[in-house]
Write a protein that holds these residues in place. Structure first.
Motif, PDB file in Angstrom:
ATOM      1  N   THR A 384      72.974 120.735  -9.190  1.00  0.00           N
ATOM      2  CA  THR A 384      74.165 119.574  -8.302  1.00  0.00           C
ATOM      3  C   THR A 384      73.337 118.231  -7.540  1.00  0.00           C
ATOM      4  N   ILE A 385      72.448 118.951  -7.358  1.00  0.00           N
ATOM      5  CA  ILE A 385      71.411 118.768  -6.079  1.00  0.00           C
ATOM      6  C   ILE A 385      69.845 117.583  -6.993  1.00  0.00           C
ATOM      7  N   GLY A 386      69.685 118.377  -8.172  1.00  0.00           N
ATOM      8  CA  GLY A 386      69.657 117.479  -9.365  1.00  0.00           C
ATOM      9  C   GLY A 386      69.812 116.286  -9.447  1.00  0.00           C
ATOM     10  N   VAL A 387      71.613 116.218 -10.043  1.00  0.00           N
ATOM     11  CA  VAL A 387      71.850 114.341  -9.930  1.00  0.00           C
ATOM     12  C   VAL A 387      72.261 113.556  -9.091  1.00  0.00           C
ATOM     13  N   HIS A 388      72.050 113.799  -7.372  1.00  0.00           N
ATOM     14  CA  HIS A 388      71.997 113.708  -6.258  1.00  0.00           C
ATOM     15  C   HIS A 388      71.127 112.986  -6.354  1.00  0.00           C
ATOM     16  N   VAL A 389      69.237 113.922  -6.590  1.00  0.00           N
ATOM     17  CA  VAL A 389      68.577 112.867  -6.876  1.00  0.00           C
ATOM     18  C   VAL A 389      67.840 112.151  -7.788  1.00  0.00           C
ATOM     19  N   VAL A 390      68.678 111.720  -8.783  1.00  0.00           N
ATOM     20  CA  VAL A 390      69.098 110.920  -9.884  1.00  0.00           C
ATOM     21  C   VAL A 390      69.503 109.368  -9.234  1.00  0.00           C
ATOM     22  N   VAL A 391      70.413 110.189  -8.374  1.00  0.00           N
ATOM     23  CA  VAL A 391      71.812 109.455  -7.837  1.00  0.00           C
ATOM     24  C   VAL A 391      70.628 108.034  -7.209  1.00  0.00           C
ATOM     25  N   SER A 392      70.257 108.864  -6.203  1.00  0.00           N
ATOM     26  CA  SER A 392      69.390 108.586  -4.918  1.00  0.00           C
ATOM     27  C   SER A 392      68.064 107.427  -5.406  1.00  0.00           C
ATOM     28  N   VAL A 393      67.289 107.776  -6.823  1.00  0.00           N
ATOM     29  CA  VAL A 393      65.860 107.129  -7.181  1.00  0.00           C
ATOM     30  C   VAL A 393      66.436 105.721  -8.103  1.00  0.00           C
ATOM     31  N   THR A 394      67.522 106.277  -8.656  1.00  0.00           N
ATOM     32  CA  THR A 394      68.188 105.186  -9.586  1.00  0.00           C
ATOM     33  C   THR A 394      68.580 104.290  -9.009  1.00  0.00           C
ATOM     34  N   GLY A 395      69.137 104.543  -6.988  1.00  0.00           N
ATOM     35  CA  GLY A 395      69.185 103.018  -6.949  1.00  0.00           C
ATOM     36  C   GLY A 395      68.139 102.374  -6.123  1.00  0.00           C
ATOM     37  N   ALA A 396      66.840 103.520  -5.648  1.00  0.00           N
ATOM     38  CA  ALA A 396      66.444 103.106  -5.161  1.00  0.00           C
ATOM     39  C   ALA A 396      65.026 102.288  -6.228  1.00  0.00           C
ATOM     40  N   ALA A 397      65.335 102.505  -7.053  1.00  0.00           N
ATOM     41  CA  ALA A 397      64.330 102.148  -8.196  1.00  0.00           C
ATOM     42  C   ALA A 397      65.257 100.282  -8.994  1.00  0.00           C
ATOM     43  N   ILE A 398      66.491 100.425  -8.400  1.00  0.00           N
ATOM     44  CA  ILE A 398      67.163  98.933  -8.455  1.00  0.00           C
ATOM     45  C   ILE A 398      66.970  98.667  -7.692  1.00  0.00           C
ATOM     46  N   THR A 399      67.147  98.673  -6.407  1.00  0.00           N
ATOM     47  CA  THR A 399      66.989  97.940  -4.984  1.00  0.00           C
ATOM     48  C   THR A 399      65.432  97.562  -4.756  1.00  0.00           C
TER      49      THR A 399
END
Length: 566
Positions: A384-399
């Motif tokens: 599940t922490i891998g999913v958290h990584v995806v969410v955080s980094v995707t948000g950073a990449a978009i922003t």
């Protein structure tokens, strides 16, 4: 003169009598003796008959008649008040005292284990007390909405206290139904939600603890739902064009809703060391939607308390992550509690930083979160922490603009442009590192890690391919001193996609990057789709030469590389 019976007849009769006696003795031996234990079916049947027998018709009718007499007494007080024999204040006070007295009578009846009388007394007390509060507020104008909410709270506290003291659950149910109905009616009649939302939230939290301490578990479900609906209604009124509820108090009620429920769950799961239960999971969804979501909506719409609310939410998010990872003590892991608090950590951290930051600072904060979460993923090996990584980094990449840059690089545009800035490079580096973490042999050996590892790899491949296309196009246009035509830009994107899928197939042959094998053919299909949709639409004969050559080469090489893996 009668004939004398023959000896043969007497012998036959004796034999028949002996046979009948033997049968009777056999039947008596088979039948249970009065003191013997009955079979299970007979015991259950006798229990049912005993339960029916305990329902004394006389007692039931007596309880109903007594309840009607009690109601008559309440109407007598009402008549005295209406006739101005006593003041309205005194009449209402006498009515409330009368209702509380019958609540106490219901508790005494429960102690004495009377069958129908406690229920009748409790029902009459609720029928008198809560409608009286409504009438005193709406008709007599004796109570303000705030005072009415306080009176409802006092009645509920007394009623629940008596129910707890004598362990009489029906009284608690009647108090809950009466209090909630009165609060809803007063919301509509008084045209205000705030004080009654506070009452309903506090009542809902009280039922949570009744479930923990008294094991009255069903009571907390409707109470929690009504509390969430009250907070939602409060939010809607605050966001309306007329601003029917002030933003500050609304935020305070939303904070109370979040803190009271999540704090209660924390006490049970952390202080008392219990695992998460179904109600806590469901009610947390309501808390996040109605409480946290409502608070974010009010803050953004009214620009009230942004710094304070954002800071508090972010701190709660970091604390939730700390609590979550504390549950992974070797040999004493509590996984449900870990999943619960880590999810809260992700939601609160993202929401808090969204309220506090924007633009580059937000991108940097989410990049830092992605980095530390990737490190935690590597250490804990929790999928599940891998999913958290995806969410955080995707948000950073978009922003940071990296996703937009990558999309423009693949789809083409008027002219090439440089990367949005060094934050985009930082995000790209974290993506590469997180992709490496998910591709390790140690991580791939963990059950359930395929999906998060695949998501990280997909994100990494997308931004790398897109950014590489954009940078390559910028280099070509800079060297040529002119902007590439649409066909040339499309051909360049196809070349990069084709080269990328070949590199991915080559890396997938290595054990460390075997996860990329899942992406090879989807990316190959994407490259073919790009040729059909983009190259053929805008390309020239010259540019199509390069597009077909690049994609054809990939079609030849990739299957051979994948065959080597098998």
């Amino acid at each position: 003169m009668p004939a004398t019976p023959q000896p043969e007849c007497l012998d036959d009769l004796s034999r028949r009598v002996a046979a009948l006696e033997a049968r009777v003795r056999a039947l008596e031996a088979a039948a249970p003796s009065p003191g013997a234990e009955e079979p299970a079916e007979a015991a259950a049947e006798s229990t049912a008959y005993a339960a029916v027998a305990r329902v004394d018709t006389v007692e039931v009718l007596t309880a109903v008649g007594r309840a009607l007499i009690v109601l008559g007494g309440a109407y007598l007080l009402r008549a005295i008040t209406d006739s101005r024999t006593v003041s309205t204040t005194l009449g209402v006070s006498m009515g409330l005292a009368y209702a509380l007295a019958w609540m106490a009578s219901a508790a005494r009846g429960a102690v004495r284990q009377q069958a129908s009388r406690p229920l009748a007394d409790a029902a009459v007390a609720s029928m008198v007390a809560f409608p009286l509060v409504v009438e005193a507020t709406v008709r007599f104008r004796l109570f303000s909405p705030e005072a009415a909410a306080i009176v409802l709270t006092v009645l509920s506290v007394v009623g629940l206290g008596l129910a707890i003291r004598v362990d009489y659950r029906p009284l608690a149910w009647l108090v809950m139904l009466g209090g909630q109905a009165a609060a809803i009616v007063l919301m509509i009649a008084a045209r205000t939600v705030l004080p009654f939302a506070v009452y309903l939230v506090l009542f809902g939290v009280a039922t949570v603890w009744l479930g923990y301490v008294q094991a009255w578990k069903i009571l907390r479900w409707p109470a929690g739902l009504v509390a969430a609906l009250a907070v939602t209604g409060l939010t809607v009124r605050a966001l309306g064009p007329a601003g029917l509820e002030p933003a500050g108090p609304v935020l305070a009620v939303q904070a109370l809703f979040i803190a009271a429920y999540l704090g209660s769950f924390a006490v049970r799961t952390l202080v008392r060391g219990r695992e998460l239960i179904l109600f806590e999971a469901f009610q947390t969804v309501w808390v996040l939607l109605a409480g946290l979501g409502g608070a974010v909506a009010v803050v953004r719409a009214t620009d009230t308390g942004t710094l304070l609310i954002g800071s508090l939410v972010a701190v709660v998010g970091v604390g939730a992550y700390a609590v979550a990872f504390a549950q992974l003590t070797p040999g004493a892991e509590r996984l449900r509690t870990f999943y619960f608090y880590s999810t809260l950590g992700l939601v609160f951290t993202l929401v808090g930083t969204s309220l506090l930051l924007s633009g580059t600072p937000r991108a940097l904060a989410w990049t830092a979160a992605g980095f530390f979460l990737a490190w935690a993923w590597q250490r804990s090996q929790r999928p599940t922490i891998g999913v958290h990584v995806v969410v955080s980094v995707t948000g950073a990449a978009i922003t940071s603009g990296l996703v937009g840059y990558a999309a423009r690089g693949i789809l083409g545009g008027e002219a090439a442009e440089a990367l949005p800035g060094w934050p985009a490079l930082l995000v790209l580096g974290v993506c590469l590192w997180a992709g490496g973490v998910g591709a390790t042999d140690r991580m791939r050996a963990v059950a359930g890690s395929t999906v998060p590892s695949l998501l990280v790899a997909l994100l990494t491949a997308a931004v790398v391919v897109g950014a590489s296309t954009g940078l390559l196009r910028l280099a070509v246009e800079t060297a040529a001193g002119t902007t590439l035509p649409a066909g040339g830009a499309a051909a360049l994107a196809t070349i990069v996609l084709s080269a990328a899928v070949v590199v991915m197939a080559w890396l997938a042959a290595r054990a460390r990057f075997a996860i990329l094998g899942w992406l090879v053919y989807p990316v190959l299909a994407l490259a073919g789709l790009h040729v059909l949709v983009e190259d053929l639409r805008v390309g020239s004969p010259a540019s199509l030469v390069f597009s077909f050559a690049a994609y054809g080469t990939a079609l030849v090489i990739v299957p051979r590389l994948r065959r080597q893996v098998r």
